[in-house]
Design an enzyme around this catalytic site. Structure first.
Site, PDB file in Angstrom:
ATOM      1  N   ARG A 122      11.454  -1.216  11.020  1.00  0.00           N
ATOM      2  CA  ARG A 122      10.270  -0.938  12.057  1.00  0.00           C
ATOM      3  C   ARG A 122      10.453  -1.913  13.127  1.00  0.00           C
ATOM      4  NH1 ARG A 122       4.993   0.296   8.762  1.00  0.00           N
ATOM      5  NH2 ARG A 122       4.189  -0.990  10.337  1.00  0.00           N
TER       6      ARG A 122
ATOM      7  N   ARG B  24      -9.460   0.575   8.987  1.00  0.00           N
ATOM      8  CA  ARG B  24      -9.182  -0.483   9.365  1.00  0.00           C
ATOM      9  C   ARG B  24     -10.083  -1.267  10.168  1.00  0.00           C
ATOM     10  NH1 ARG B  24      -3.122   0.563   9.151  1.00  0.00           N
ATOM     11  NH2 ARG B  24      -2.052  -1.199   9.558  1.00  0.00           N
TER      12      ARG B  24
ATOM     13  N   ARG C 200      12.206  -6.019   5.255  1.00  0.00           N
ATOM     14  CA  ARG C 200      12.225  -4.457   4.799  1.00  0.00           C
ATOM     15  C   ARG C 200      12.863  -3.568   5.664  1.00  0.00           C
ATOM     16  NH1 ARG C 200       5.854  -2.708   4.755  1.00  0.00           N
ATOM     17  NH2 ARG C 200       5.623  -2.708   6.924  1.00  0.00           N
TER      18      ARG C 200
ATOM     19  N   LYS D 213       0.848  -1.352   0.056  1.00  0.00           N
ATOM     20  CA  LYS D 213      -0.056  -0.136  -0.099  1.00  0.00           C
ATOM     21  C   LYS D 213       0.822   1.304   0.045  1.00  0.00           C
ATOM     22  CE  LYS D 213      -2.148  -1.043   3.803  1.00  0.00           C
ATOM     23  NZ  LYS D 213      -1.533  -2.330   4.179  1.00  0.00           N
TER      24      LYS D 213
ATOM     25  N   ARG E 112      -0.423  -8.645  13.701  1.00  0.00           N
ATOM     26  CA  ARG E 112      -1.120  -7.686  12.886  1.00  0.00           C
ATOM     27  C   ARG E 112      -1.646  -8.377  11.747  1.00  0.00           C
ATOM     28  NH1 ARG E 112       4.681  -5.251  10.991  1.00  0.00           N
ATOM     29  NH2 ARG E 112       3.257  -3.950   9.874  1.00  0.00           N
TER      30      ARG E 112
HETATM   31  P1  AMP Z   1       1.086   0.472   9.296  1.00  0.00           P
HETATM   32  O1  AMP Z   1       2.248   1.405   9.163  1.00  0.00           O
HETATM   33  O2  AMP Z   1      -0.149   0.890   8.533  1.00  0.00           O
HETATM   34  O3  AMP Z   1       1.361  -0.743   9.266  1.00  0.00           O
HETATM   35  O4  AMP Z   1       0.482   0.843  10.722  1.00  0.00           O
HETATM   36  C1  AMP Z   1       1.415   0.406  11.867  1.00  0.00           C
HETATM   37  C2  AMP Z   1       0.537   0.238  13.159  1.00  0.00           C
HETATM   38  O5  AMP Z   1      -0.262   1.517  13.394  1.00  0.00           O
HETATM   39  C3  AMP Z   1      -0.622  -0.432  13.052  1.00  0.00           C
HETATM   40  O6  AMP Z   1      -0.242  -1.935  13.359  1.00  0.00           O
HETATM   41  C4  AMP Z   1      -1.529  -0.082  14.218  1.00  0.00           C
HETATM   42  O7  AMP Z   1      -1.239  -0.535  15.467  1.00  0.00           O
HETATM   43  C5  AMP Z   1      -1.317   1.529  14.011  1.00  0.00           C
HETATM   44  N1  AMP Z   1      -2.354   1.950  13.100  1.00  0.00           N
HETATM   45  C6  AMP Z   1      -2.190   2.481  11.830  1.00  0.00           C
HETATM   46  N2  AMP Z   1      -3.395   2.832  11.296  1.00  0.00           N
HETATM   47  C7  AMP Z   1      -4.438   2.329  12.154  1.00  0.00           C
HETATM   48  C8  AMP Z   1      -5.914   2.654  12.072  1.00  0.00           C
HETATM   49  N3  AMP Z   1      -6.376   3.104  11.122  1.00  0.00           N
HETATM   50  N4  AMP Z   1      -6.625   2.161  13.048  1.00  0.00           N
HETATM   51  C9  AMP Z   1      -5.975   1.521  14.012  1.00  0.00           C
HETATM   52  N5  AMP Z   1      -4.371   1.332  14.329  1.00  0.00           N
HETATM   53  C10 AMP Z   1      -3.876   1.776  13.260  1.00  0.00           C
END
Ligand code: AMP
Length: 215
Positions: free
Chosen positions: A161, A88, A127, A13, A172
């Protein structure tokens, strides 16, 4: 154009959003990036989100909805945006619908990137990014041309990360299938869903997305 990129962690994404920003001149709204910035800056939201993110769980809908409501009201979102990582949950999707309706607008497309679980694990566990410019790399698929030196800015500092480890990835993925995957049916029922095979070459996937958006 108001667009959602949907898909599991590691589906691409963020990578695809960056290409689409260049093509369509609208900003990428990555809630993961926004939260990581809040954690780094030590804000109240960052303090609340840190442990949840480290565990691979989802930050509360209230916090996320407030962040997006404020962000899409900014000037640079007037012509549209690419949502990467939001919504989400079904609650977030409903809240987004309300936010857009209040502003007299709505979504144009929801693009779902489909990738096999085995590939997600491989993509995520290898990554890393340049600590200076954010350019993305991978241990197997995309190494810097000169080892340890960023191709784009020449920095020798890289970061991974904290939540990109096999254990947290399981949580996740569980959160994705339990809370986020139901959005596929939700947006299909609204007639907005476009499914894209996210397994191939990055450029081919960008082309497939653009074809859908431009049709
Ligand atoms: P990402 O970078 O999109 O993988 O997001 C990293 C982490 O941020 C996720 O595993 C969640 O803990 C939190 N997070 C990001 N976006 C959301 C969302 N829309 N709702 C809830 N938690 C989120």
């Amino acid at each position: 154009m108001r667009l959602i990129l949907l898909g599991p962690p590691g589906a691409g994404k963020g990578t695809q959003a960056k290409f689409l920003v260049d093509s369509y001149g609208i900003p990428q709204l990555s809630t993961g990036d926004m939260l990581r910035e809040a954690v780094a800056a030590g804000t109240e939201v960052g303090r609340k989100a840190k442990a949840v993110m480290d565990a691979g769980k989802l930050v509360s809908d209230d916090i996320m909805n407030a962040i997006i409501d404020e962000r899409i009201g900014k000037e640079d979102c007037a012509r549209g945006f690419i949502l990467d990582g939001f919504p989400r949950t079904l609650e977030q999707a409903d809240a987004l619908g309300d936010m857009l309706q209040r502003r007299g607008s709505g979504l144009d497309h929801v693009v779902c990137l489909e990738v096999d679980d085995d590939a997600l694990v491989e993509r995520i566990s290898g990554r890393y990014t340049c600590a200076n410019c954010g350019e993305g790399y991978h241990d197997s698929f995309k190494k810097p041309a000169s080892e340890g030196v960023c191709d784009r800015c020449g920095s020798t500092e890289f970061k991974r990360r904290k939540d990109d480890n096999p254990e947290t990835l399981k949580t996740r993925l569980f959160a994705y299938y339990k809370d986020t995957a139901p959005l596929i049916g939700y947006y299909h029922a609204k007639g907005l869903l476009k499914r894209i095979d996210g397994m191939g070459d990055i450029g081919d996937i960008t082309a497939a997305i653009r074809k859908v958006l431009d049709s």
